[in-house]
Design an enzyme around this catalytic site. Structure first.
Site, short mmCIF file in Angstrom:
data_model
loop_
_atom_site.label_atom_id
_atom_site.label_comp_id
_atom_site.label_asym_id
_atom_site.label_seq_id
_atom_site.Cartn_x
_atom_site.Cartn_y
_atom_site.Cartn_z
CD GLU A 1 25.24 -24.59 41.73
OE1 GLU A 1 24.60 -25.57 42.17
OE2 GLU A 1 24.80 -23.42 41.77
CD GLU B 1 15.99 -33.44 48.54
OE1 GLU B 1 16.49 -32.89 49.51
OE2 GLU B 1 15.11 -34.33 48.63
#
Lengths: 228, 228
Positions: free
Chosen positions: B64, B117
């Site tokens: 991640e 985002e």
DNA sequence: ACAAAAGTGTTGAGAGTACACCCATGC
DNA sequence: GCATGGGTGTACTCTCAACACTTTTGT
């Protein structure tokens, strides 16, 4: 948490395992259960089990603790989460490990029955353990030592009333070093976390004054550095 | 782990969420992503995702981290596992939270693109966060402060070479207290964890000597108490 | 020359450490 | 009366905290 589709991914199993420590005759013990099933059948392992979908992790740990010891009002803290893909040979199991400290005067409950599948073992010399439970135990001992070095958490392992010598011996045994009696007493009394009772421990020789832990100091002490 | 039958129990979903900290112009920032899907659509959240069955928890967290920042050689540590049954309104999701420290000179990578985002936000005043991510962030800040108090971990947030004033300001900002310049310098230099370079930070007024962190001291320092 | 940040030592207080003897009880 | 563990005080060292002025550069 970007995209989310619970059905798109295979889900691992999640368990909790609890390292339950207790002091028995002055030495640190850990509660283990004997496995009945493969793999590791008849080996010893930490008590634990699956997390149910409607309970929190802490509730699951507490449930395991109560199932094995019968006590529930004890110190319980999340330790670490172990998730190596190979730690269970059959399938992916992620386990959230907790550690618990059970006071000496409470542990004659379910554990002391020699039911053979639940027993206390010396924490520093356990039998061979299933899965990666030795690693979890090592981690728990490290954390316990670390916490004792700067908090007064050892009280959680002692009976409600105890002598200063008993307290010092608990520290010495867990930290694995000798402490000076006078310095220890001064420090612990200055910390203002003990209540002097009017009771004495008799038998043997000169009776020893019993102390109890100031309950209103629990929260404070857990956060405070007590030993250097 | 008493009885075991992976098919007998419904399994929760398991995710990792990563609290990625960086210092931007002297203030602590956290990397957030904007959710596209319900629930909490268009709200900001910690980067995270499902743990795949063949990767460890740390690998998942690292994945991640790399996906969002492009960097991978950074400080990463498991924080805590959050498993309240209600934390995701749809189904049971247990998340293992990690926290990462990204050095200032490395974070102009993917994050700084105003891709809208993914953005850095001041860690102390984030936008409203999805799920229980505010709680996770609070926990991470507490842990970061705690670690800074007794380790030299702030180096992980600074560029490879830095001035003592920059280091002090990082400590002051994160610990939220002022430190005495002379005492700070003495302590940090005595700790023998810095290498004096021959470079100076110019511009402004008197140039400031640059220091770098002694790499062979990393492991040692992580375990050592540096600030009282 | 002056504004701004860099750099540098000393002192006092408190905490930690080392260390040795008397006290109360059981046998 | 003696063996055993309980209980007590002091001196030294070291670390922490408080505190102000000189130096070097840019403008």
């Amino acid at each position: 948490m970007a995209a989310f589709d619970p059905h798109k991914y295979e889900r691992p199993s999640v368990t909790v395992d609890v390292v339950i420590f207790g002091l028995i005759e002055g030495t640190l013990h850990v509660l283990l259960i004997q496995r009945g099933l493969e793999p590791f059948a008849s080996m010893w392992a930490l008590p634990g089990g699956f997390v149910r979908l409607d309970e929190s992790l802490e509730q699951a740990a507490l449930r395991e603790l109560v199932e094995e010891t019968g006590v529930k009002d004890v110190y319980l803290e999340q330790l670490y989460t172990f998730g190596d893909p190979q730690r269970d040979p059959r399938t992916r199991v992620i386990t959230v490990a907790y550690f618990a400290l059970v006071a000496a005067d409470r542990l004659r409950l379910r554990a002391d029955t020699d039911a053979a599948e639940v027993r206390w073992f010396p924490a520093y010399e356990p039998p061979p353990l299933a899965f990666d439970h030795q690693k979890i135990l090592d981690y728990a001992i490290t954390r316990l030592r670390y916490k004792l070095e700067y908090t007064a958490l050892a009280f959680e392992l002692l009976p409600q009333e105890f002598t200063l010598t008993e307290l010092q011996q608990a520290y010495e045994h867990i930290l694995n070093e000798e402490l000076d009696k006078r310095n220890f007493r001064r420090k612990v009394l200055q910390a203002d976390i003990l209540d002097k009772t009017e009771n004495y421990r008799e038998g043997g020789h000169r009776p020893a004054r019993l102390y109890s832990f100031r309950q209103d100091a629990v929260a404070e002490v857990k956060a405070r550095r007590l030993f250097p």
